[in-house]
Design a protein around this motif. Structure first.
Motif, PDB file in Angstrom:
ATOM      1  N   GLU A 197       0.834  -1.204   0.000  1.00 26.65           N
ATOM      2  CA  GLU A 197       0.000   0.000   0.000  1.00 26.65           C
ATOM      3  C   GLU A 197       0.870   1.256   0.000  1.00 26.65           C
ATOM      4  OE1 GLU A 197      -3.862   1.881   2.208  1.00 26.65           O
ATOM      5  OE2 GLU A 197      -2.422   0.808   3.474  1.00 26.65           O
ATOM      6  N   ASP A 198       1.922   1.263   0.829  1.00 27.91           N
ATOM      7  CA  ASP A 198       2.832   2.411   0.880  1.00 27.91           C
ATOM      8  C   ASP A 198       3.501   2.670  -0.470  1.00 27.91           C
ATOM      9  OD1 ASP A 198       2.224   2.784   3.566  1.00 27.91           O
ATOM     10  OD2 ASP A 198       4.063   1.810   4.288  1.00 27.91           O
ATOM     11  N   GLY A 232       2.016   2.338  -3.240  1.00 28.98           N
ATOM     12  CA  GLY A 232       1.002   2.859  -4.147  1.00 28.98           C
ATOM     13  C   GLY A 232       0.022   1.850  -4.699  1.00 28.98           C
ATOM     14  N   CYS A 233       0.086   0.612  -4.255  1.00 31.89           N
ATOM     15  CA  CYS A 233      -0.869  -0.389  -4.746  1.00 31.89           C
ATOM     16  C   CYS A 233      -2.288  -0.001  -4.328  1.00 31.89           C
ATOM     17  CB  CYS A 233      -0.533  -1.775  -4.215  1.00 31.89           C
ATOM     18  SG  CYS A 233       0.982  -2.446  -4.908  1.00 31.89           S
ATOM     19  N   GLN A 234      -3.217  -0.161  -5.233  1.00 38.93           N
ATOM     20  CA  GLN A 234      -4.605   0.207  -4.981  1.00 38.93           C
ATOM     21  C   GLN A 234      -5.465  -0.974  -4.533  1.00 38.93           C
ATOM     22  OE1 GLN A 234      -5.746   3.538  -5.204  1.00 38.93           O
ATOM     23  NE2 GLN A 234      -3.518   3.723  -5.166  1.00 38.93           N
ATOM     24  N   MET A 235      -4.872  -2.161  -4.494  1.00 35.58           N
ATOM     25  CA  MET A 235      -5.570  -3.364  -4.048  1.00 35.58           C
ATOM     26  C   MET A 235      -4.507  -4.351  -3.582  1.00 35.58           C
ATOM     27  SD  MET A 235      -8.130  -6.089  -5.990  1.00 35.58           S
ATOM     28  CE  MET A 235      -7.412  -5.759  -7.541  1.00 35.58           C
ATOM     29  N   SER A 280      -5.815   0.382   3.877  1.00 38.35           N
ATOM     30  CA  SER A 280      -7.029   1.150   3.569  1.00 38.35           C
ATOM     31  C   SER A 280      -7.453   0.979   2.116  1.00 38.35           C
ATOM     32  CB  SER A 280      -6.803   2.631   3.889  1.00 38.35           C
ATOM     33  OG  SER A 280      -5.721   3.138   3.141  1.00 38.35           O
ATOM     34  N   VAL A 281      -6.995  -0.096   1.493  1.00 38.95           N
ATOM     35  CA  VAL A 281      -7.380  -0.417   0.115  1.00 38.95           C
ATOM     36  C   VAL A 281      -8.097  -1.768   0.126  1.00 38.95           C
ATOM     37  CG1 VAL A 281      -5.490   0.921  -0.913  1.00 38.95           C
ATOM     38  CG2 VAL A 281      -5.142  -1.495  -0.383  1.00 38.95           C
ATOM     39  N   ARG A 313      -6.420   2.475   7.285  1.00 42.39           N
ATOM     40  CA  ARG A 313      -5.443   1.692   8.036  1.00 42.39           C
ATOM     41  C   ARG A 313      -5.434   2.163   9.493  1.00 42.39           C
ATOM     42  NH1 ARG A 313       0.901   1.532   6.574  1.00 42.39           N
ATOM     43  NH2 ARG A 313       0.122   0.751   4.612  1.00 42.39           N
ATOM     44  N   LYS A 319      -1.738   4.169  10.509  1.00 41.95           N
ATOM     45  CA  LYS A 319      -1.132   4.940   9.418  1.00 41.95           C
ATOM     46  C   LYS A 319      -0.759   6.322   9.864  1.00 41.95           C
ATOM     47  CE  LYS A 319      -1.305   5.458   4.567  1.00 41.95           C
ATOM     48  NZ  LYS A 319      -1.917   5.118   3.348  1.00 41.95           N
TER      49      LYS A 319
END
Length: 133
Positions: A22-23, A25-28, A63-64, A130, A133
């Motif tokens: 996620e950090d 930049g992954c959206q899922m 949070s994704v 998250r 975060k």
């Protein structure tokens, strides 16, 4: 091997891995335990893992949207939304014979329709921020 490769080689913590993705930049997040990994662990006499083992912790850590796949029974796949993972995957071993990779017994279309009905009955699953975060 770069730093990311070293990270993956040195950790079995799916929660930390999901946060890193996620950090980056992954959206899922696809929370996956591979067929070969499950079979290898089981062959060594240990209980084969499945994504439900850490699914709630992974969902709470990011949070994704999270999708769980790999080694799930039909009942476990259908239960994924109750863990906060709204994306349900019905992988090959659920639709075909896991060892021969040929068509499994039963009416696959009927089984998939029933699965969809049960999953859709959960309604919309909120994606929450998250915790740390």
């Amino acid at each position: 091997m770069g730093p990311l490769g070293q990270f993956w080689e040195s950790t079995e913590n799916m929660v930390t891995g999901a946060q890193l993705l996620e950090d980056l930049g992954c959206q899922m997040i696809i929370h996956h335990i591979g067929y070969d990994e499950r079979r290898g662990i089981a062959a060594s006499g240990k209980r084969a893992p499945n994504p439900l083992d850490q699914l709630k912790q992974v969902v709470d850590a990011v949070s994704v949207p999270v999708q769980a796949v790999g080694g799930l029974s039909l009942e476990q796949a259908i239960a994924c939304p109750s863990y906060g993972a709204p994306l349900v995957v019905i992988g090959a071993p659920l639709a075909i014979d896991a060892d021969s990779f040929s068509k499994g017994a039963g009416n696959v279309e009927e089984v998939l329709r029933k699965i969809c009905e049960k999953v859709h009955a959960y309604g919309d699953i909120p994606i929450t921020p998250r915790i740390n975060k």
